[in-house]
Design a protein around this motif. Structure first.
Motif, PDB file in Angstrom:
ATOM      1  N   VAL A   1      -1.197  13.022   9.486  1.00 47.14           N
ATOM      2  CA  VAL A   1      -0.955  11.578   9.487  1.00 47.14           C
ATOM      3  C   VAL A   1      -2.007  10.869  10.330  1.00 47.14           C
ATOM      4  N   ARG A   2      -2.321  11.421  11.487  1.00 49.27           N
ATOM      5  CA  ARG A   2      -3.348  10.806  12.341  1.00 49.27           C
ATOM      6  C   ARG A   2      -4.701  10.796  11.637  1.00 49.27           C
ATOM      7  N   ASP A   3      -5.022  11.860  10.942  1.00 47.67           N
ATOM      8  CA  ASP A   3      -6.279  11.924  10.197  1.00 47.67           C
ATOM      9  C   ASP A   3      -6.322  10.841   9.112  1.00 47.67           C
ATOM     10  N   GLY A   4      -5.215  10.684   8.380  1.00 47.02           N
ATOM     11  CA  GLY A   4      -5.175   9.678   7.321  1.00 47.02           C
ATOM     12  C   GLY A   4      -5.295   8.266   7.844  1.00 47.02           C
TER      13      GLY A   4
ATOM     14  N   VAL B   1       0.839  -1.204   0.000  1.00 50.19           N
ATOM     15  CA  VAL B   1       0.000   0.000   0.000  1.00 50.19           C
ATOM     16  C   VAL B   1       0.871   1.249   0.000  1.00 50.19           C
ATOM     17  N   THR B   2       1.908   1.246   0.818  1.00 47.37           N
ATOM     18  CA  THR B   2       2.764   2.424   0.942  1.00 47.37           C
ATOM     19  C   THR B   2       3.500   2.719  -0.360  1.00 47.37           C
ATOM     20  N   GLY B   3       4.060   1.685  -0.980  1.00 49.92           N
ATOM     21  CA  GLY B   3       4.792   1.895  -2.224  1.00 49.92           C
ATOM     22  C   GLY B   3       3.907   2.422  -3.341  1.00 49.92           C
ATOM     23  N   ILE B   4       2.729   1.838  -3.499  1.00 54.15           N
ATOM     24  CA  ILE B   4       1.818   2.288  -4.554  1.00 54.15           C
ATOM     25  C   ILE B   4       1.330   3.705  -4.264  1.00 54.15           C
ATOM     26  N   SER B   5       1.063   3.998  -3.002  1.00 52.17           N
ATOM     27  CA  SER B   5       0.579   5.332  -2.626  1.00 52.17           C
ATOM     28  C   SER B   5       1.619   6.406  -2.940  1.00 52.17           C
ATOM     29  N   ARG B   6       2.888   6.108  -2.709  1.00 53.82           N
ATOM     30  CA  ARG B   6       3.940   7.070  -3.057  1.00 53.82           C
ATOM     31  C   ARG B   6       3.961   7.320  -4.561  1.00 53.82           C
ATOM     32  N   THR B   7       3.781   6.268  -5.351  1.00 53.69           N
ATOM     33  CA  THR B   7       3.762   6.423  -6.809  1.00 53.69           C
ATOM     34  C   THR B   7       2.654   7.366  -7.238  1.00 53.69           C
ATOM     35  N   VAL B   8       1.461   7.169  -6.688  1.00 52.79           N
ATOM     36  CA  VAL B   8       0.319   8.025  -7.041  1.00 52.79           C
ATOM     37  C   VAL B   8       0.565   9.458  -6.585  1.00 52.79           C
TER      38      VAL B   8
ATOM     39  N   THR C   1      -7.028  15.247   3.727  1.00 50.70           N
ATOM     40  CA  THR C   1      -5.981  15.543   2.745  1.00 50.70           C
ATOM     41  C   THR C   1      -6.127  14.643   1.531  1.00 50.70           C
ATOM     42  N   LEU C   2      -5.631  15.108   0.396  1.00 47.52           N
ATOM     43  CA  LEU C   2      -5.634  14.272  -0.794  1.00 47.52           C
ATOM     44  C   LEU C   2      -4.723  13.071  -0.620  1.00 47.52           C
ATOM     45  N   GLU C   3      -3.630  13.250   0.129  1.00 45.60           N
ATOM     46  CA  GLU C   3      -2.723  12.140   0.376  1.00 45.60           C
ATOM     47  C   GLU C   3      -3.417  11.029   1.163  1.00 45.60           C
ATOM     48  N   GLY C   4      -4.245  11.402   2.131  1.00 50.11           N
ATOM     49  CA  GLY C   4      -5.040  10.408   2.841  1.00 50.11           C
ATOM     50  C   GLY C   4      -6.036   9.725   1.932  1.00 50.11           C
ATOM     51  N   GLY C   5      -6.584  10.477   0.982  1.00 55.94           N
ATOM     52  CA  GLY C   5      -7.506   9.891   0.009  1.00 55.94           C
ATOM     53  C   GLY C   5      -6.837   8.859  -0.875  1.00 55.94           C
ATOM     54  N   ILE C   6      -5.577   9.069  -1.191  1.00 54.86           N
ATOM     55  CA  ILE C   6      -4.829   8.090  -1.984  1.00 54.86           C
ATOM     56  C   ILE C   6      -4.746   6.768  -1.235  1.00 54.86           C
ATOM     57  N   VAL C   7      -4.316   6.820   0.022  1.00 56.60           N
ATOM     58  CA  VAL C   7      -4.156   5.590   0.800  1.00 56.60           C
ATOM     59  C   VAL C   7      -5.492   4.873   0.949  1.00 56.60           C
ATOM     60  N   ARG C   8      -6.551   5.614   1.123  1.00 59.74           N
ATOM     61  CA  ARG C   8      -7.875   5.017   1.301  1.00 59.74           C
ATOM     62  C   ARG C   8      -8.254   4.137   0.106  1.00 59.74           C
ATOM     63  N   ILE C   9      -8.001   4.608  -1.119  1.00 59.37           N
ATOM     64  CA  ILE C   9      -8.343   3.816  -2.298  1.00 59.37           C
ATOM     65  C   ILE C   9      -7.297   2.749  -2.580  1.00 59.37           C
TER      66      ILE C   9
END
Length: 377
Positions: free
Chosen positions: A170-173, A92-99, A186-194
């Protein structure tokens, strides 16, 4: 000063340089690394952004290390290549960084959220979460949701109760990474969610094929035609779709066609794997283990570890995260009080202990409960 006694040229003005670089390179909608928004104000690290520092605190904490011994889907699989909760987290972390990079968002924030999102997951994957939730509802009328418990881990349980003092973003995400929670701020939190869902659906298909629970022709033909025949093809298709549609929309979204195909795969996996007959056989065994331990600790709270006591500072560059593990031993304090407050505290203590267990620790605790040490020699 450096160890050599010369000025720390790199560290001097680091935060200002990073902030200026973010203004030049990141999208206007990206989260900015500075200023750090923490519950307890602390001096910034001179060589890491606040989100990088959060990443390090998560990676060095004990709850993160326990993920290596927590099930993703398959309980004690006979093979070395099945996913664990830790390998899922890393995917999840690796793909999220790519996005995040493709969308010019804050990669460090996406990485920290990805690494911390499942810290509160109990043993035995989705089955363990379901059973702990059911036990809490039946006995105390409360619920267990792993995303809420992940937040509790970083805020209240690690470092002997002091928590990791992570940034607000970070806590919110972490708290909002699941579809059952409100959308992240945050949009970054939205990335991890999907991406959490993108990753687990596709790697769980891979593991189910390896285990012989599925065959390639079993997979939904329409979804496979849309996304690809292999896990890597499907993830690549979903990532490209997400990046292009999100860039146009200004928010984190999937295209209708790709989103529908992914939803079809998810429904298929719940029917055939997550709630299928082969895994349901494991459900009965896990239900027995979780329920027996839950009821035992509710009736014998003195066998629970002491309540974590807050303390400690924000941590230095090493940040080992010592003191957060919910291990065996020690006498529980008398909680005092009565009625609802005492029940709520007991429910929380039992939850903290059970959710913190790895699969093997949980099985060992159950075995010791059923076969006392005096008869196990």
């Amino acid at each position: 000063m450096s160890l050599a006694g010369s000025p720390d040229d790199v560290a001097y003005g680091y935060a200002d340089r990073i902030a200026a670089a973010e203004e030049r390179t990141l999208s206007p909608r990206a989260a900015r690394s500075y200023p750090a928004r923490r519950a307890v104000v602390e001096e910034d690290c001179a060589l890491r952004t606040p989100f990088q520092r959060d990443r390090d605190r998560i990676v060095h904490c004990k709850a993160f290390r326990r993920l290596a011994h927590k099930t993703q889907v398959f309980i004690a699989p006979r093979g070395d290549h099945y996913r664990t909760r830790l390998t899922h987290t890393l995917e999840v972390t690796g793909i999220s960084r790519t996005v995040a990079r493709a969308l010019r968002l804050n990669e460090d924030l996406a990485e920290a959220i990805g690494l911390g999102h499942d810290l509160g997951h109990p043993p035995f994957g989705h089955i363990g979460e379901e059973m702990l939730d059911r036990c809490l509802q039946e006995r105390f009328g409360t619920r267990f949701r792993h995303y809420e418990h992940s937040l509790r881990v970083v805020e209240r349980l690690e470092r002997g109760g002091a928590g990791l003092n992570l940034t607000e973003q970070v806590r919110d995400g972490i708290a909002r990474h699941s579809s059952g929670a409100p959308a992240p701020s945050t949009l970054e939190g939205g990335i991890v969610r999907i991406i959490d869902r993108v990753a687990y659906i596709n790697h769980d298909i891979d593991d189910a094929l390896r285990a012989g629970l599925l065959n390639e022709p079993d997979l939904p033909a329409e979804a496979i035609a849309t996304l690809g025949a292999t896990g890597s093809q499907r993830i690549d298709a979903l990532v490209h779709d997400m990046v292009e549609h999100s860039a146009r929309a200004g928010e984190i979204v999937q295209g209708d066609r790709a989103g529908a195909a992914m939803a079809q795969l998810r429904s298929f996996m719940f029917e055939r794997v997550y709630l299928g007959p082969a895994v349901r056989a494991e459900h009965r065994r896990i239900e027995e283990v979780i329920r027996a331990l839950f009821e035992h600790y509710v009736e014998h709270p003195r066998e629970l570890p002491p309540i974590p006591v807050g303390g400690g500072d924000g941590g230095g560059a090493g940040e080992s995260g010592e003191g957060g593990e919910l291990g065996v031993g020690g006498q529980a304090r008398d909680t005092g009080g009565d009625g609802d407050a005492a029940d709520a505290q007991l429910a929380q203590r039992v939850t903290d202990y059970l959710a913190g267990m790895t699969d093997r620790f949980c099985i060992r605790a159950y075995s010791e409960l059923k076969v006392p040490n005096a008869f196990a020699r």
